[in-house]
Design an enzyme around this catalytic site. Structure first.
Site, mmCIF file in Angstrom:
data_model
loop_
_atom_site.group_PDB
_atom_site.id
_atom_site.type_symbol
_atom_site.label_atom_id
_atom_site.label_comp_id
_atom_site.label_asym_id
_atom_site.label_seq_id
_atom_site.Cartn_x
_atom_site.Cartn_y
_atom_site.Cartn_z
ATOM 1 N N TYR A 107 0.861 -1.328 -0.010
ATOM 2 C CA TYR A 107 0.028 -0.004 -0.137
ATOM 3 C C TYR A 107 0.916 1.147 0.024
ATOM 4 O O TYR A 107 1.811 1.473 0.831
ATOM 5 C CB TYR A 107 -0.860 -0.044 1.391
ATOM 6 C CG TYR A 107 -1.683 1.046 1.269
ATOM 7 C CD1 TYR A 107 -3.100 1.479 1.035
ATOM 8 C CD2 TYR A 107 -0.984 2.231 2.250
ATOM 9 C CE1 TYR A 107 -3.845 2.680 1.056
ATOM 10 C CE2 TYR A 107 -2.003 3.523 2.315
ATOM 11 C CZ TYR A 107 -3.110 3.583 1.688
ATOM 12 O OH TYR A 107 -3.961 4.800 1.894
ATOM 13 N N GLU A 195 -3.491 7.377 -4.063
ATOM 14 C CA GLU A 195 -3.697 6.164 -3.424
ATOM 15 C C GLU A 195 -3.138 4.701 -4.337
ATOM 16 O O GLU A 195 -4.003 4.913 -5.294
ATOM 17 C CB GLU A 195 -4.844 5.736 -2.520
ATOM 18 C CG GLU A 195 -4.773 4.628 -1.685
ATOM 19 C CD GLU A 195 -6.033 4.457 -0.919
ATOM 20 O OE1 GLU A 195 -6.064 4.462 0.266
ATOM 21 O OE2 GLU A 195 -7.127 4.033 -1.717
#
Ligand code: GDP
Ligand code: MN
Length: 383
Positions: A107, A195
């Site tokens: 992530y 993101e």
């Protein structure tokens, strides 16, 4: 303003971020052509502006082009619902992307840490699932690194952060490069969020942004043309989408009393007064300053599109907005629309007397001298 995944990937590609090959399609024939050109092994991903598409059934992997095309046909026009978005969103386009082998999912994100007054990079080895879950279950698995607004961030700081996140050694160098690209993209495109989840590590040692979410600060949109098509379907609610097309501030709340006011402060007070009187606001519109008759009519239309509305409260304080013009708007709305619910009007300020005089002619309207009285009357009449 949130960008679609395919737009986000296009933007990031310009900064050297590796993304899987792919193209958007809005019909099965195009999806077939794209899937064939990618060799048949593809992932089809709904392009809707909500999280958790995977769990909502909007992401599926295929090993032949025909099935990918069939799935595209099923997906287009379908409403996807997720935990993050219970109202759901209708799929208009899909991204057909090459299927990449994923060994591990990490992530990465860049966002603004308002408390610190700095941008912050977030890195985690636990990608794939929602970051909120990671934050709750293994808070230590997220490493944060601030970007100094004056000095930026040094390579060694990024290297340390990536190592602290326990990203395996072979992936570290590529991740440092990707983070540098993300920070540059974030700053240059006035983003308020970037993101990458998952940031995929492939068995043959490549770090690839398998998913990408970019949101651009709306106040800076004038500096970044070309994202206009996202705007309309970014509203999740069809009535909110229509309001956005008309350039009117409209918010849906879920109760039974519709509220029209001028100015955000007055609208908020009206919501409080309706609550205090025992009612529940269904929605509200801000007619804004200098409201014309036409605009008032448009607001009334929007409010009544919600079938749960049992009563309408119109609360206008005339400043720049003239009370008589608002009254004309209300009367015009009554002429144009067959309104079957009770309507209470509170009109005060500039040209309020003229306005109230005009409204006396209508038997469908109830006048009120104060906001409190107006709220009590509409609650009595509606429930
Ligand atoms: P989201 O659920 O809206 O965040 O959509 P994602 O793009 O993150 O996709 C959800 C999941 O699908 C990812 O976490 C991956 O596990 C899987 N996925 C997406 N693209 C690929 C791909 O190209 N190859 C493989 N193997 N899995 C993929
Ligand atoms: Mn994702």
């Amino acid at each position: 303003m949130k960008l679609h995944e395919y737009q986000s990937k296009e933007l990031l590609t310009r900064y050297g971020v590796a993304v899987p090959k792919g193209e958007v399609a809005d019909n099965p024939a195009d999806a077939l052509r794209i899937a064939e050109s990618l060799g048949g092994k593809v992932v089809v991903k709904a392009q809707v502006l909500m999280g958790g598409r995977g769990k909502a059934g909007g992401v599926k992997l295929f090993d032949n082009a025909q099935e990918a095309s069939t799935f595209t046909g099923e997906l287009i026009g379908k409403r996807l619902v997720s935990i993050q978005n219970p109202a759901g969103m209708v799929v208009e386009k899909v991204l057909v992307g090459e299927l990449i082998d994923i060994a591990e999912e990490y992530y990465l994100s860049v966002l603004t840490d308002r408390a610190a007054g700095k941008n912050v990079i977030m890195i985690s080895k636990e990608g794939g699932m929602e970051i909120e879950e990671v934050a709750e279950e293994h808070p230590d698995a997220i490493v944060r690194l601030h970007v100094d607004p004056a000095w930026g961030v040094a390579d060694f700081e990024i290297r340390e952060a990536v190592a602290a996140a326990k990203i395996p050694a072979p992936a570290q160098r590529q991740m440092v490069g990707m983070i540098k690209s993300l920070v540059k993209a974030y700053e240059e495109s006035d983003a308020d969020l970037i993101e990458i989840n998952p940031c995929a590590w492939t068995p043959d040692g490549k770090l690839i942004a398998a998913d990408a979410k970019v949101s651009i600060d709306e106040n800076a949109l004038y500096r970044h043309r070309g994202y206009d098509d996202t705007k309309d379907d970014s509203a999740e609610d069809p009535i909110e989408a229509e309001a956005s097309r008309r350039g009117i501030a409209y918010v849906r709340l879920g109760g039974e009393i519709g509220i029209i006011g001028n100015g955000a402060g007055l609208v908020m007070c009206s919501l409080d007064e309706v609550n205090a009187a025992g009612g529940k606001p269904a929605n509200f519109c801000d007619v804004g300053g200098g409201a014309s008759a036409e605009r008032v009519t448009q607001c009334v239309e929007l409010i009544l599109m919600d079938e749960n509305v049992k009563g309408l409260l119109i609360n206008i304080f005339g400043g720049i907005t003239r009370g008589d013009l608002v009254a004309q708007g209300i009367l015009a709305a009554f002429d144009a629309i067959d309104i079957k619910i009770p309507v209470v009007v509170r009109l005060d300020g500039t040209a309020a007397e003229e306005g109230l005089e005009l409204l006396k002619g209508s038997d469908k309207l109830v006048g009120a001298a104060t906001m409190q009285e107006a709220a009590q009357k509409i609650v009595q009449l509606a429930y």
